[in-house]
Design a protein around this motif. Structure first.
Motif, PDB file in Angstrom:
ATOM      1  N   TRP A  16       0.827  -1.209   0.000  1.00 48.23           N
ATOM      2  CA  TRP A  16       0.000   0.000   0.000  1.00 48.23           C
ATOM      3  C   TRP A  16       0.861   1.259   0.000  1.00 48.23           C
ATOM      4  N   LEU A  17       1.951   1.226   0.735  1.00 49.71           N
ATOM      5  CA  LEU A  17       2.846   2.384   0.737  1.00 49.71           C
ATOM      6  C   LEU A  17       3.448   2.602  -0.652  1.00 49.71           C
ATOM      7  N   GLY A  18       3.788   1.519  -1.336  1.00 52.61           N
ATOM      8  CA  GLY A  18       4.304   1.624  -2.707  1.00 52.61           C
ATOM      9  C   GLY A  18       3.275   2.217  -3.652  1.00 52.61           C
ATOM     10  N   VAL A  19       2.028   1.780  -3.509  1.00 56.91           N
ATOM     11  CA  VAL A  19       0.953   2.340  -4.346  1.00 56.91           C
ATOM     12  C   VAL A  19       0.830   3.840  -4.090  1.00 56.91           C
ATOM     13  N   GLY A  20       0.872   4.225  -2.816  1.00 53.72           N
ATOM     14  CA  GLY A  20       0.779   5.647  -2.473  1.00 53.72           C
ATOM     15  C   GLY A  20       1.929   6.459  -3.042  1.00 53.72           C
ATOM     16  N   TRP A  37      -5.288  12.710  -3.440  1.00 50.54           N
ATOM     17  CA  TRP A  37      -6.084  12.066  -2.391  1.00 50.54           C
ATOM     18  C   TRP A  37      -6.070  10.554  -2.475  1.00 50.54           C
ATOM     19  N   PRO A  38      -6.037   9.952  -3.656  1.00 51.36           N
ATOM     20  CA  PRO A  38      -5.810   8.500  -3.681  1.00 51.36           C
ATOM     21  C   PRO A  38      -4.443   8.117  -3.103  1.00 51.36           C
ATOM     22  N   ALA A  39      -3.430   8.961  -3.315  1.00 52.89           N
ATOM     23  CA  ALA A  39      -2.113   8.681  -2.737  1.00 52.89           C
ATOM     24  C   ALA A  39      -2.166   8.744  -1.218  1.00 52.89           C
ATOM     25  N   VAL A  40      -2.841   9.753  -0.684  1.00 49.55           N
ATOM     26  CA  VAL A  40      -2.992   9.868   0.771  1.00 49.55           C
ATOM     27  C   VAL A  40      -3.807   8.686   1.299  1.00 49.55           C
ATOM     28  N   SER A  41      -4.850   8.310   0.577  1.00 48.26           N
ATOM     29  CA  SER A  41      -5.672   7.173   0.993  1.00 48.26           C
ATOM     30  C   SER A  41      -4.853   5.881   1.025  1.00 48.26           C
ATOM     31  N   ALA A  42      -3.984   5.697   0.052  1.00 48.07           N
ATOM     32  CA  ALA A  42      -3.123   4.509   0.043  1.00 48.07           C
ATOM     33  C   ALA A  42      -2.182   4.527   1.251  1.00 48.07           C
ATOM     34  N   GLY A  43      -1.666   5.708   1.603  1.00 52.75           N
ATOM     35  CA  GLY A  43      -0.807   5.815   2.786  1.00 52.75           C
ATOM     36  C   GLY A  43      -1.551   5.486   4.070  1.00 52.75           C
ATOM     37  N   ILE A  44      -2.772   5.982   4.193  1.00 50.26           N
ATOM     38  CA  ILE A  44      -3.585   5.681   5.382  1.00 50.26           C
ATOM     39  C   ILE A  44      -3.925   4.195   5.421  1.00 50.26           C
ATOM     40  N   ALA A  46      -2.116   1.861   4.192  1.00 47.08           N
ATOM     41  CA  ALA A  46      -0.874   1.170   4.580  1.00 47.08           C
ATOM     42  C   ALA A  46      -0.735   1.140   6.090  1.00 47.08           C
ATOM     43  N   VAL A  47      -0.957   2.274   6.736  1.00 44.69           N
ATOM     44  CA  VAL A  47      -0.850   2.334   8.199  1.00 44.69           C
ATOM     45  C   VAL A  47      -1.891   1.426   8.849  1.00 44.69           C
ATOM     46  N   LEU A  48      -3.126   1.469   8.342  1.00 50.61           N
ATOM     47  CA  LEU A  48      -4.175   0.615   8.896  1.00 50.61           C
ATOM     48  C   LEU A  48      -3.861  -0.868   8.705  1.00 50.61           C
ATOM     49  N   SER A  49      -3.262  -1.222   7.565  1.00 51.41           N
ATOM     50  CA  SER A  49      -2.916  -2.629   7.327  1.00 51.41           C
ATOM     51  C   SER A  49      -1.780  -3.080   8.240  1.00 51.41           C
ATOM     52  N   ALA A  50      -0.934  -2.155   8.670  1.00 49.78           N
ATOM     53  CA  ALA A  50       0.127  -2.508   9.608  1.00 49.78           C
ATOM     54  C   ALA A  50      -0.426  -2.644  11.030  1.00 49.78           C
ATOM     55  N   VAL A  51      -1.360  -1.775  11.394  1.00 46.10           N
ATOM     56  CA  VAL A  51      -1.934  -1.814  12.742  1.00 46.10           C
ATOM     57  C   VAL A  51      -2.907  -2.983  12.885  1.00 46.10           C
ATOM     58  N   PHE A  52      -3.769  -3.167  11.897  1.00 46.28           N
ATOM     59  CA  PHE A  52      -4.759  -4.248  11.913  1.00 46.28           C
ATOM     60  C   PHE A  52      -4.360  -5.269  10.849  1.00 46.28           C
ATOM     61  N   ALA A  53      -3.473  -6.172  11.196  1.00 41.90           N
ATOM     62  CA  ALA A  53      -2.877  -7.099  10.227  1.00 41.90           C
ATOM     63  C   ALA A  53      -3.880  -8.076   9.627  1.00 41.90           C
ATOM     64  N   ASP A  54      -5.026  -8.286  10.243  1.00 43.07           N
ATOM     65  CA  ASP A  54      -5.980  -9.286   9.765  1.00 43.07           C
ATOM     66  C   ASP A  54      -7.072  -8.702   8.874  1.00 43.07           C
ATOM     67  N   VAL A  59     -11.219  -5.808   2.547  1.00 44.86           N
ATOM     68  CA  VAL A  59     -11.474  -4.724   3.500  1.00 44.86           C
ATOM     69  C   VAL A  59     -10.549  -3.551   3.199  1.00 44.86           C
ATOM     70  N   GLU A  60      -9.289  -3.864   2.902  1.00 44.02           N
ATOM     71  CA  GLU A  60      -8.336  -2.800   2.576  1.00 44.02           C
ATOM     72  C   GLU A  60      -8.742  -2.062   1.311  1.00 44.02           C
ATOM     73  N   LEU A  61      -9.191  -2.770   0.301  1.00 44.78           N
ATOM     74  CA  LEU A  61      -9.659  -2.118  -0.929  1.00 44.78           C
ATOM     75  C   LEU A  61     -10.876  -1.235  -0.653  1.00 44.78           C
ATOM     76  N   ALA A  62     -11.775  -1.722   0.190  1.00 47.25           N
ATOM     77  CA  ALA A  62     -12.955  -0.928   0.543  1.00 47.25           C
ATOM     78  C   ALA A  62     -12.549   0.326   1.313  1.00 47.25           C
ATOM     79  N   VAL A  63     -11.611   0.187   2.248  1.00 44.89           N
ATOM     80  CA  VAL A  63     -11.119   1.338   3.015  1.00 44.89           C
ATOM     81  C   VAL A  63     -10.459   2.337   2.071  1.00 44.89           C
TER      82      VAL A  63
END
Length: 152
Positions: A16-20, A37-44, A46-54, A59-63
């Motif tokens: 996700w960070l790479g996409v951003g 804003w899609p770049a910022v969304s990809a960064g956010i 990325a952070v959410l995928s690191a915090v909530f690994a499951d 879900v990540e695509l929807a977020v």
């Protein structure tokens, strides 16, 4: 494609960070104002995928999609409030023609003729009296490949 699936399964944050970063790089190169804003969304995301690994890819695509839509809409409303007099891009050559004088190069017949402005000839239309070849007119409006002009 397996390497991408493997990268996602082990490190979704970096994907996700790479996409951003890629989106932000494209935005920086072309200044579209649509990819920020899609770049910022990809960064956010990325952070959410690191915090909530499951979370999982769906879900990540929807977020990511929801954040992109929300951030884009909020930013458009915010920009209009902060800068209500925002005008189109000053580098738009056609819009810069408005208010400038043009020289008539072909006579006007039935309100249609040709003018020369900014190094090129344009089809033009005028209401009222038709100026003669060599006279100047003022550009009032740009309508695609045609100018609406008025007598000086």
């Amino acid at each position: 494609m397996e390497w991408l699936a493997g990268l996602y399964s082990t490190q979704p944050f970096w994907l996700w960070l790479g996409v951003g970063v890629i989106l932000l790089g494209i935005e920086a190169m072309f200044s579209t104002e649509w990819l920020l804003w899609p770049a910022v969304s990809a960064g956010i995301t990325a952070v959410l995928s690191a915090v909530f690994a499951d979370m999982g890819i769906w879900v990540e695509l929807a977020v990511f999609a929801a954040l992109t839509v929300v951030l884009t809409l909020v930013s458009r409303r915010f920009i209009k409030k902060v800068n209500p007099d925002d005008v189109p891009d000053i580098n738009d050559v056609q819009l810069r023609l408005i208010g400038k004088p043009a020289r008539v190069v072909e006579p006007f017949h039935n309100g249609m003729g040709r003018v020369f402005i900014s190094g090129s000839e344009w089809a033009a239309e005028i209401e009222g009296a038709s100026p003669l070849v060599g006279e100047n007119v003022i550009v009032d409006q740009v309508m695609g490949g045609r100018l609406r002009v008025s007598a000086m």
